[in-house]
Write an enzyme that holds these catalytic residues in place. Structure first.
Site, short mmCIF file in Angstrom:
data_model
loop_
_atom_site.label_atom_id
_atom_site.label_comp_id
_atom_site.label_asym_id
_atom_site.label_seq_id
_atom_site.Cartn_x
_atom_site.Cartn_y
_atom_site.Cartn_z
N LYS A 78 -43.80 3.29 20.57
CA LYS A 78 -42.74 3.53 19.56
C LYS A 78 -41.48 2.95 19.72
O LYS A 78 -40.91 3.44 20.88
CB LYS A 78 -42.95 4.65 18.88
N SER A 153 -43.81 8.32 10.61
CA SER A 153 -42.67 7.32 10.87
C SER A 153 -43.45 6.25 11.98
O SER A 153 -42.86 5.09 11.93
CB SER A 153 -41.56 7.77 11.32
N SER A 177 -45.61 12.59 12.05
CA SER A 177 -45.30 11.17 12.33
C SER A 177 -46.40 10.45 12.95
O SER A 177 -46.21 9.23 13.27
CB SER A 177 -43.86 10.76 12.68
#
Lengths: 490, 494
Positions: A78, A153, A177
């Protein structure tokens, strides 16, 4: 060779036996990324050259007889984890092409293990969002349905794994997330106990809630990855000096007698009927494997939502103060004076949702409001943690929904942040209490995946992984791949 | 102030004390002063994204030592908060400080108010002392309209020591600041260098008519980098406020900078609306826990502090209260005194050493603006000089001459005495011979003296001393001269 259909264990075995090289494996996934990511937008930065160098290094280590569960295994980060030499954007115009002069502790560990980073995945800007639509690099599409969001997210990591562009990826989870995008994309995700994985080098959104974790195909794969990431780090004062168990070795803990707590309140208001049905199916499956279902009370979900949307923005408003245009990141053109530099740099650099949360947080911490908002939210947080503790007196694991619905359509909530915030109602309490949580795929509703959440007491990741693993030994939801991504890319 | 009878000042001090740790409070970067700009700032000090603070345990120990030394409550659990504001030399946009639960609260120090032996004691209470990180520095010169930022100082550990508003004159404020300055140096937790900003004093000053119980509006005076400037800045500010009110004006809550060149304070910013720093607990740091046994070990490690040392000097050496307090007012002065005395061995004379250290040496240091640690006459050489006083080799007058020569770098006292032939003549036979020669040269004056003109005694002393090139022991000379004049008279009477 269909590497994308193999588990990490199978890939490791193939590498160890020299059935294929780390370079071949890496090239294969790079080809998938090249073929498919244009449509998904799951990556912000692809790093094929560095990946091949890392793969060659892994091949040398393998040739020297070295072996390790992640040696030569491709993965994606990420884009919230700092990587020296590769830009870290947090999906924000504010960071743009900023390159950290250091590696996140998680990255150091994965690099030392010989894992091969293929790139850095898209996300909601500064991890603020539940749809991956708040990205300066554009929205990510759900591999199961390109009109749907992948969740957020960590939406880029979830989409990349769901489309098998990488076998596994890192994520971070502040209010859901990892778990929510894992659910929306039909993959497995684990958010460890707060303090289990070092936050050093993971750009902060809300420091008391942020926790790094894993998005993968299966619980067994996640166990391998988490093993490499977990552990105390002297550079993170909040990381826990608690020994890390052998997650892989403990995947087969017995299910007999396991008490699964099901929160009554989570199955009443607002939960989609079809999501509830898929979770009930999964619970029946777990009962068939020897577990017993216990009704428990967790009355605080709405309170948790309110507390979260004060605490997280409050911390964010402070954490994001360093983005001021002075030392790094976006700086407005021709500032007239200091205030102009601050105002325009920040107004231009931050997206709308980030600005909204900074303003909420600034307000919540302001003199005259602090006691009414921040202090009360912290009190609510303690109450939520206490209710989880009471619940765990009656059960070993809690199971429930990850989100009220399956993935929604792109743009569906973009006009109304408050309805978007409701997506996190079942995941947020877990972050507030600092507990480990997982999402595992348990079926589909209307063609979109449904996830079930598993929650345990602090530092019981191995039990969560084991429950998920048992379930996945007897079901194949986690092996489902969207049609468009099933075939080999040549 | 005499023109302002009827007014009283109320003063409280905030002292930012840089702790003498090797590395910063939340990072491993070095804290040395004077390095190239931004060469001692790591990613944590720069506030780069993703980095985290890790508390330096040595800073905690030093803060706790201070608390123990002033008899304060040292919290076994204290917490860090974030003080949020934007400024270019504050890299994170917040300062990590302690608001709700500081490590040190309460405590007091005793100061002497007034001069010499007329001084009276006054207790000044402390509100608190908390740990925090220093900010960087903005450099406004040399950048042609822009501002340079040096983050070497960012993250240097500080304790901010806050007093109660209990001082009522600039002199009291200086006495208090000097006392704290002495304490932190005795404790070895701060180098005390005011020019380099290691010890920064901000004064909160307000005035009110004598008898009023309500406090006046206060101003905060900053940028004071010596005790002399502190005194002048506060005096200026007291006078400014009184004159302002007497002229019908109103004191505004302001931060004011002291300008030593113009000897005045001027407005830096108004604080009419209270700043909102949006303090909240720093989620990156755990509470600071001190084990009770650790605290006790630290207490046992406390060195002898100024008050205890002064009491010992009075009791053990018989020094006056005033001399004792002057000698102990700075750690280095006390060390110099003790080293000199020790170097003199058995012949050591504490009162003599005290007189020289607080007199000749202090005056010379003061004149040249030198710290005692940089004295051109180090303790061992002063000891050597004073040994020659004790054994009558040197008169006080010659001793001063030798002191000046040592100061000027001409060598050791013994070397200078030898080279200049300054050794006192203490041989009675030699003095008698010189006296006899002088008297023989001046029979008329001898007769006048014997006839009752006593004043001529000094005339003879002068002549003999001149003949002895000033080296005759004065007491012996007196004795010999008296008896010679007397015996001559007797002879003359025969």
């Amino acid at each position: 060779m269909s590497y994308h259909l193999k588990t990490l264990t199978q890939l490791r075995a193939g590498l160890a036996s020299r059935a294929f090289s780390a370079r071949e494996l890496t090239v294969s996934f790079l080809n998938r990324m090249a073929a498919h990511d244009g449509g998904l937008n799951s990556f912000i930065t692809q790093t094929p050259e560095q990946a091949l160098l890392a793969a060659d290094l892994a091949d040398k280590r393998l040739a020297a007889g070295e072996t390790g569960p992640l040696l030569g295994i491709p993965y994606a980060h990420k884009d919230i984890f700092c990587t020296a030499g590769v830009r870290t954007t947090c999906a924000s115009k504010m960071l743009g092409n900023w390159v950290a002069p250091y590696d996140a502790s998680v990255h150091q560990k994965l690099a030392a293990a010989g894992a091969v980073m293929l790139g850095k995945t898209n996300m909601d800007e500064f991890a603020m969002g539940s749809s991956n639509e708040n990205s300066a690099f554009g929205a990510v599409k759900n591999p199961w349905d390109h009109t749907a969001v992948p969740g957020g997210s960590s939406g880029g990591s979830a989409a990349a794994v769901a489309a098998r562009l990488v076998p596994i990826a890192t994520g971070s989870d502040t209010g859901g997330s990892i778990r929510q995008p894992a659910a929306y994309c039909g993959i497995t995700g684990i958010k460890p106990t707060y303090g289990r994985v070092s936050r050093f080098g993971m750009i902060a959104y809300a420091s008391s809630l942020d926790q790094g974790g894993v998005l993968g195909v299966s619980a067994a794969d996640c166990a391998v990855m988490l093993q490499a990431m977990a552990g105390h780090d002297a550079r993170d004062s909040t990381s826990a000096p608690v020994p890390v168990p052998d997650y892989v070795a403990q995947l087969n803990q017995p299910m007999a007698g396991l008490r699964i707590g099901v929160p009554r309140q989570w199955f009443t208001q607002g939960l989609s009927v079809s999501v509830a049905a898929r979770i009930d199916d999964a619970l029946l499956e777990l009962e068939a494997l020897g577990a017993t279902r216990v009704a428990i009370d967790l009355p605080d979900a709405p309170l948790a939502l309110a507390a979260y949307y004060l605490i997280a923005p409050a911390e964010a408003s402070s954490n994001l103060s360093r983005f001021d245009g002075v030392r790094f990141g976006h700086r407005c053109a021709d500032p007239q004076d200091l205030n102009d530099l601050y105002e325009r740099s920040r107004s231009e650099g931050f997206g709308a949702e980030v600005q909204r949360r900074i303003l909420i947080g600034t307000y919540a911490l302001s003199a005259g409001y602090y006691d009414a908002f921040y202090v009360r939210a912290q009190r609510a947080r303690r109450q939520i943690a206490a209710h989880f503790a009471s619940a765990f007196a009656h059960c070993d694991v809690i199971a429930g929904p990850v989100a009220p619905n399956v993935a929604f359509d792109l743009g569906a909530h973009s006009k109304d942040p408050a309805t978007m915030y409701l997506e996190d109602i079942y995941t947020i309490p877990v972050n507030l209490a600092g507990l480990p949580g997982m999402s595992i795929p348990v079926g589909f509703a209307g063609g979109r995946p449904v996830g079930m959440q598993l929650i345990g007491p602090a530092f019981t990741e191995s039990r969560l992984l084991s429950v998920a693993h048992h379930y996945q030994q007897h079901t194949d939801w986690h092996q489902q791949i969207p049609n468009a991504y099933r075939e080999d890319v040549v | 102030m005499s023109s302002h009878a009827g007014w009283e000042a109320v003063i409280g001090l905030e002292i930012h004390t840089q702790l003498a740790t090797q590395s910063k409070i939340f990072s491993g970067a070095a804290t040395a002063f004077g390095a190239e700009p931004n060469s001692q700032a790591c990613a944590v000090d720069l506030g780069l994204p993703g980095v985290l603070p890790v508390l330096n345990a040595e800073a905690v120990r030093m803060a706790a030592l201070f608390g123990l030394a002033v008899g304060a409550h040292v919290a076994l659990e204290s917490t860090f908060d974030r003080k949020n504001y934007f400024y270019p030399d504050l890299p994170k946009g917040y300062q990590i400080s302690q608001l709700a639960q500081p490590i040190v609260s309460g405590g007091a120090v005793v100061i002497a108010v007034g001069e010499g032996d007329k001084a009276v004691q006054k207790t000044i209470h402390l509100t608190r002392a908390h740990l925090e990180e220093d900010a960087g520095k903005s450099l406004h010169e040399d950048f042609a309209g822009a501002t340079g930022i040096d983050l070497n100082r960012a993250g240097t550990p500080l304790i901010e020591i806050v007093s109660e508003p209990e001082m009522s004159s600039a002199a009291e404020a200086v006495a208090y600041a000097r006392k704290i300055h002495a304490m932190v140096q005795y404790l070895g937790i701060c180098d005390g260098n005011m020019q380099e900003g290691s010890f920064r004093v901000d004064a909160n000053v307000s005035v009110r008519r004598r008898g009023d119980t309500q406090l006046g509006t206060r101003t905060e005076v900053k940028n004071v980098n010596s005790f002399r400037f502190l005194e002048r800045a506060i005096d200026y500010e007291i006078n400014r406020q009184i004159e302002l009110i007497e002229d019908g004006g109103r004191v505004q809550q302001q931060t004011r900078l002291y300008d030593p060149n113009k000897d005045e304070t001027r407005m830096m910013r108004t604080k009419e609306a209270a700043d909102d720093y949006r303090y909240f607990p720093d989620p990156d740091l755990l509470p600071v826990i001190i084990k009770p046994e650790t605290l006790e070990a630290w207490r046992a490690s406390l060195p002898e502090l100024p008050d205890a040392k002064a009491a010992r000097y009075q009791a053990h050496y018989g020094l006056s209260a005033y001399d004792s307090s002057v000698l102990t007012s700075a750690k280095q002065t006390a060390a110099y005194f003790e080293q000199t005395l020790a170097a003199m061995g058995k012949a050591g004379d504490a009162k003599l050493v005290a007189n020289w250290v607080t007199g000749t040496l202090a005056a010379q240091l003061n004149k040249e603006g030198l710290e005692i640690s940089l004295s051109p006459v180090p303790a061992d050489l002063l000891a050597q000089l004073l040994l020659r006083v004790v054994d009558n080799t040197l008169s006080n007058k010659l001793a001063k001459e030798v002191f000046d020569a040592v100061w000027a770098g001409e060598g050791t006292p013994d070397g200078i005495i030898e080279a200049r032939g300054l050794k006192q003549i203490t041989d009675t036979g030699a003095i008698e011979a010189m006296v006899g020669a002088i008297l023989a040269e001046h029979p008329d004056k001898v007769a006048e003296y014997r006839a009752g003109k006593d004043k001529l005694f000094g005339f003879f002393v002068g002549l003999v001393m001149k003949a002895a090139k000033g080296k005759a022991n004065p007491q012996q000379l007196n004795d010999v001269l008296k008896s010679s004049l007397g015996s001559c008279g007797e002879e003359g009477g025969v």
